[in-house]
Structure formats: structure tokens, C-alpha cells
Design a protein around this motif. Structure first.
Motif, PDB file in Angstrom:
ATOM      1  N   GLU A   1       0.839  -1.199   0.000  1.00 32.21           N
ATOM      2  CA  GLU A   1       0.000   0.000   0.000  1.00 32.21           C
ATOM      3  C   GLU A   1       0.879   1.255   0.000  1.00 32.21           C
ATOM      4  O   GLU A   1       0.613   2.203  -0.748  1.00 32.21           O
ATOM      5  CB  GLU A   1      -0.916  -0.011   1.223  1.00 32.21           C
ATOM      6  N   PHE A   2       1.917   1.258   0.825  1.00 35.99           N
ATOM      7  CA  PHE A   2       2.820   2.399   0.871  1.00 35.99           C
ATOM      8  C   PHE A   2       3.507   2.594  -0.479  1.00 35.99           C
ATOM      9  O   PHE A   2       3.604   3.726  -0.975  1.00 35.99           O
ATOM     10  CB  PHE A   2       3.873   2.225   1.972  1.00 35.99           C
TER      11      PHE A   2
ATOM     12  N   GLU B   1       2.473   1.831  -3.413  1.00 33.30           N
ATOM     13  CA  GLU B   1       1.524   2.350  -4.404  1.00 33.30           C
ATOM     14  C   GLU B   1       1.295   3.857  -4.247  1.00 33.30           C
ATOM     15  O   GLU B   1       0.967   4.533  -5.213  1.00 33.30           O
ATOM     16  CB  GLU B   1       0.204   1.592  -4.339  1.00 33.30           C
ATOM     17  N   GLU B   2       1.496   4.370  -3.038  1.00 29.54           N
ATOM     18  CA  GLU B   2       1.350   5.808  -2.781  1.00 29.54           C
ATOM     19  C   GLU B   2       2.582   6.595  -3.220  1.00 29.54           C
ATOM     20  O   GLU B   2       2.524   7.817  -3.318  1.00 29.54           O
ATOM     21  CB  GLU B   2       1.107   6.052  -1.285  1.00 29.54           C
ATOM     22  N   TRP B   3       3.692   5.911  -3.454  1.00 33.49           N
ATOM     23  CA  TRP B   3       4.943   6.575  -3.810  1.00 33.49           C
ATOM     24  C   TRP B   3       4.791   7.247  -5.177  1.00 33.49           C
ATOM     25  O   TRP B   3       4.242   6.644  -6.106  1.00 33.49           O
ATOM     26  CB  TRP B   3       6.073   5.545  -3.851  1.00 33.49           C
TER      27      TRP B   3
END
Length: 77
Positions: free
Chosen positions: A27-28, A30-32
């Protein structure tokens, strides 16, 4: 699927986070920002995907995610 020990990260644009699982790490990632995705990002993503499917040991995926965090300057040691 838990990552042990958890990984602490902090950086511009987000507050202190404790990543405790493969899904949280994915999830992290994908936020990058897409324009900031280095080869370390892709290696971590592939390793974490492998951990989800069972083709990669979780500890190897954790190591790849930690390497991405270190390279990005967001890993808290």
C-alpha cells in the motif's frame, strides 16, 4: 502476512509510519510518486508481490522493502 520486525519510516509528505505487514508495505509503495520510483522501488514491489503469492520468503521481501526505504532516505534506524 506480517513483517517482523516492523519497519519504521518517516519522510516529507507523510508522518511516522510503522509498516507491519506485506500488504501495508505494498500500500505504501503504491502511494509513492510515479516519477520517483527507482529500481529499488521495483525490486521491493516484485519481492512483496512474491511474498503474497508464496514464491518469495517474507523475510526476503522485508529486506527488499527496507532497502528501498533506506535508499529513499525514509528509513528510521
Amino acid at each position: 502476512m506480517n513483517i517482523a520486525p516492523s519497519i519504521l519510516i518517516n519522510g516529507p509528505g507523510f508522518s511516522l509510519r510503522e509498516v507491519k505487514s506485506v500488504s501495508e508495505a505494498l500500500e505504501f509503495l503504491e502511494e509513492w510518486p510515479k516519477n520517483a520510483r527507482s529500481p529499488f522501488w521495483y525490486l521491493a514491489r516484485n519481492a512483496l508481490d512474491g511474498a503474497l503469492t508464496g514464491s518469495m520468503p517474507t523475510d526476503h521481501a522485508r529486506d527488499a522493502f527496507e532497502a528501498f526505504c533506506k535508499e529513499s532516505g525514509i528509513l528510521l534506524v
